[in-house]
Design an enzyme around this catalytic site. Structure first.
Site, PDB file in Angstrom:
ATOM      1  N   HIS A 178       0.837  -1.206   0.000  1.00 17.76           N
ATOM      2  CA  HIS A 178       0.000   0.000   0.000  1.00 17.76           C
ATOM      3  C   HIS A 178       0.868   1.251   0.000  1.00 17.76           C
ATOM      4  CE1 HIS A 178      -3.287   2.710   1.619  1.00 17.76           C
ATOM      5  NE2 HIS A 178      -2.199   3.344   2.044  1.00 17.76           N
ATOM      6  N   GLU A 179       1.813   1.314   0.923  1.00 17.28           N
ATOM      7  CA  GLU A 179       2.613   2.524   1.064  1.00 17.28           C
ATOM      8  C   GLU A 179       3.503   2.767  -0.153  1.00 17.28           C
ATOM      9  OE1 GLU A 179       2.310   4.848   3.247  1.00 17.28           O
ATOM     10  OE2 GLU A 179       0.738   3.792   4.308  1.00 17.28           O
ATOM     11  N   HIS A 182       1.762   4.351  -3.066  1.00 14.97           N
ATOM     12  CA  HIS A 182       1.629   5.816  -3.053  1.00 14.97           C
ATOM     13  C   HIS A 182       2.726   6.430  -3.924  1.00 14.97           C
ATOM     14  CE1 HIS A 182      -1.683   6.660  -0.422  1.00 14.97           C
ATOM     15  NE2 HIS A 182      -1.182   5.967   0.584  1.00 14.97           N
ATOM     16  N   TYR A 193      -4.076  14.867  -2.786  1.00 19.91           N
ATOM     17  CA  TYR A 193      -4.350  14.128  -1.557  1.00 19.91           C
ATOM     18  C   TYR A 193      -5.397  14.840  -0.710  1.00 19.91           C
ATOM     19  CZ  TYR A 193      -3.285  10.608   1.961  1.00 19.91           C
ATOM     20  OH  TYR A 193      -3.360   9.547   2.829  1.00 19.91           O
ATOM     21  N   GLU A 202      -5.790   6.833  -1.896  1.00 16.32           N
ATOM     22  CA  GLU A 202      -5.759   5.814  -0.854  1.00 16.32           C
ATOM     23  C   GLU A 202      -6.295   4.472  -1.364  1.00 16.32           C
ATOM     24  OE1 GLU A 202      -4.715   5.323   2.270  1.00 16.32           O
ATOM     25  OE2 GLU A 202      -3.619   7.197   2.101  1.00 16.32           O
ATOM     26  N   ASP A 275      -8.863  14.475   8.175  1.00 14.63           N
ATOM     27  CA  ASP A 275      -8.215  13.449   7.351  1.00 14.63           C
ATOM     28  C   ASP A 275      -8.189  13.874   5.879  1.00 14.63           C
ATOM     29  OD1 ASP A 275      -7.049  10.976   6.671  1.00 14.63           O
ATOM     30  OD2 ASP A 275      -9.005  10.037   6.369  1.00 14.63           O
ATOM     31  N   HIS A 280      -8.996   8.591   3.984  1.00  9.79           N
ATOM     32  CA  HIS A 280      -8.958   7.211   4.470  1.00  9.79           C
ATOM     33  C   HIS A 280     -10.349   6.644   4.725  1.00  9.79           C
ATOM     34  CE1 HIS A 280      -4.762   8.366   5.574  1.00  9.79           C
ATOM     35  NE2 HIS A 280      -4.515   7.096   5.317  1.00  9.79           N
TER      36      HIS A 280
END
Length: 359
Positions: A178-179, A182, A193, A202, A275, A280
């Site tokens: 996932h990271e 990005h 974002y 996300e 957020d 998210h």
């Protein structure tokens, strides 16, 4: 695959643990848990503030030599330990080709970076995050009981977790995938974002994070758990993961963490200023759309549904401010192009978006 170099945005910090969850802990946890959550929130905020300065200082000088891209793509991994400090990258503990260490976090980070590199190369012929052989760097043991993992546009960083609510953040392969994704999105599409583009950012990371795990385990779509952060919640926490792509809003319901706030369809879309306007939270909607499409198509999710999403991420029509409906329309268009107009695959993609109320 052509990347949208012109779309690339300034480097950012992307954390796996959303701020709304940390705020719930700061409100409901024990004094020790609250302290860790507050420290984690403060660290995440500080990192975002200094990131723009670092990106300027660390940017290559004009005219400086650029390392050549290897003729044959291969992973180049380096793992460091921050030794419970917040100094990056820390002390080198394992380089590409070195044998396993005695530190499980080091080896999980090393393997996770490798699995992500292999997936993108083998399935999409993408040479690392930037499609130009970018070295993959990870730092483990970051901070004191740091409850997060993040990508800072240059490397992966993993906390050890506090041990009562969260386990070590290297434990879930899909979190690593996932990271790092990005970074792929930064180079390919530069999705803003915030709001719906941020929720798509996300969601894309969740999609490919899950696919990386499925590919590594050689699972078909119907055998996958479709969870993000499986194994990350410590024993005693009432939940199974951070998010469920198959059933958004059901991943956890815990006295300390609160209840999973993700909506499963547009009628439940959450309008919030927190957020980054719910990146998210509302990502649950496109997450479910992908899961539904993959299950409908069947087989290995990375073969067809994953191809459609990857082609869309690299589509020149995808803009940084793309909303859910525009993204959905592009996925249908790409499915028609890849598999034929009116094909079963294209119908599955369109039906999935209609089911979640986007189309």
């Amino acid at each position: 695959m052509c990347n949208h170099v012109g779309h690339r945005r300034a480097p950012s910090i992307y954390c796996i643990l959303p701020p709304h969850m940390l705020k719930e802990i700061a409100k409901n946890g024990t004094p020790a848990q609250r302290s860790v959550a507050i420290d984690t929130l403060a660290t995440d905020h500080s990192f975002r503030q200094i990131r723009s300065v670092q990106s300027v200082l660390l940017a290559p000088k004009r005219g400086s030599a650029v390392a050549p891209v290897p003729a044959v793509p291969s992973a180049h991994r380096t793992i460091y330990t921050a030794n419970q400090t917040e100094t990056l990258p820390g002390t080198l503990v394992r380089s590409e080709g070195n044998p396993k260490s005695s530190d499980i976090s080091v080896d999980e980070a090393y393997d996770g970076l490798g699995s992500t590199f292999e997936f993108y190369l083998e399935i999409f012929h993408r040479n690392s995050i930037d499609d130009a052989g970018m070295p993959l760097i990870g730092s483990v043991h970051y901070g004191q009981q740091y409850d997060n993992a993040f990508w800072n546009s240059q490397q992966m960083v993993f906390g050890d977790g506090d041990g009562t609510l969260f386990n070590r953040f290297t434990i879930a392969l899909e979190v690593i995938g996932h990271e790092l994704t990005h970074g792929v999105t930064e180079h390919a599409a530069g999705l803003l974002y915030s709001g719906q583009p941020g929720a798509l950012n996300e969601s894309v990371s969740d999609v490919f994070g899950s696919l990386i795990k499925q590919y590594t385990l050689k699972q078909t779509a119907d055998k996958a758990d479709w969870l993000i952060g499986a194994g990350l919640l410590a024993s005693g926490v009432k939940g199974v993961a951070l998010r469920s792509m198959k059933e958004p809003g059901t991943a956890y319901d815990d006295p300390v963490l609160g209840k999973d706030p993700q909506p499963a369809e547009m009628s439940q879309y959450v309008n919030t200023a927190q957020d980054n306007h719910g990146v998210h939270i509302n990502s649950g909607i496109p997450n479910r759309a992908f899961c539904l499409a993959a299950l409908d198509i069947g087989g290995h999710a990375w073969d067809k549904a994953g191809r459609v999403w990857y082609e869309t991420l690299n589509d020149s029509h995808l803009k940084p401010n793309t909303n859910f409906k525009s993204f959905a329309t592009l996925t249908v268009s790409n499915a028609n192009r890849l598999y034929g107009s009116g094909s079963a695959e294209a119908k599955a993609v369109g039906t999935a978006w209609k089911t979640v109320g986007v189309l």
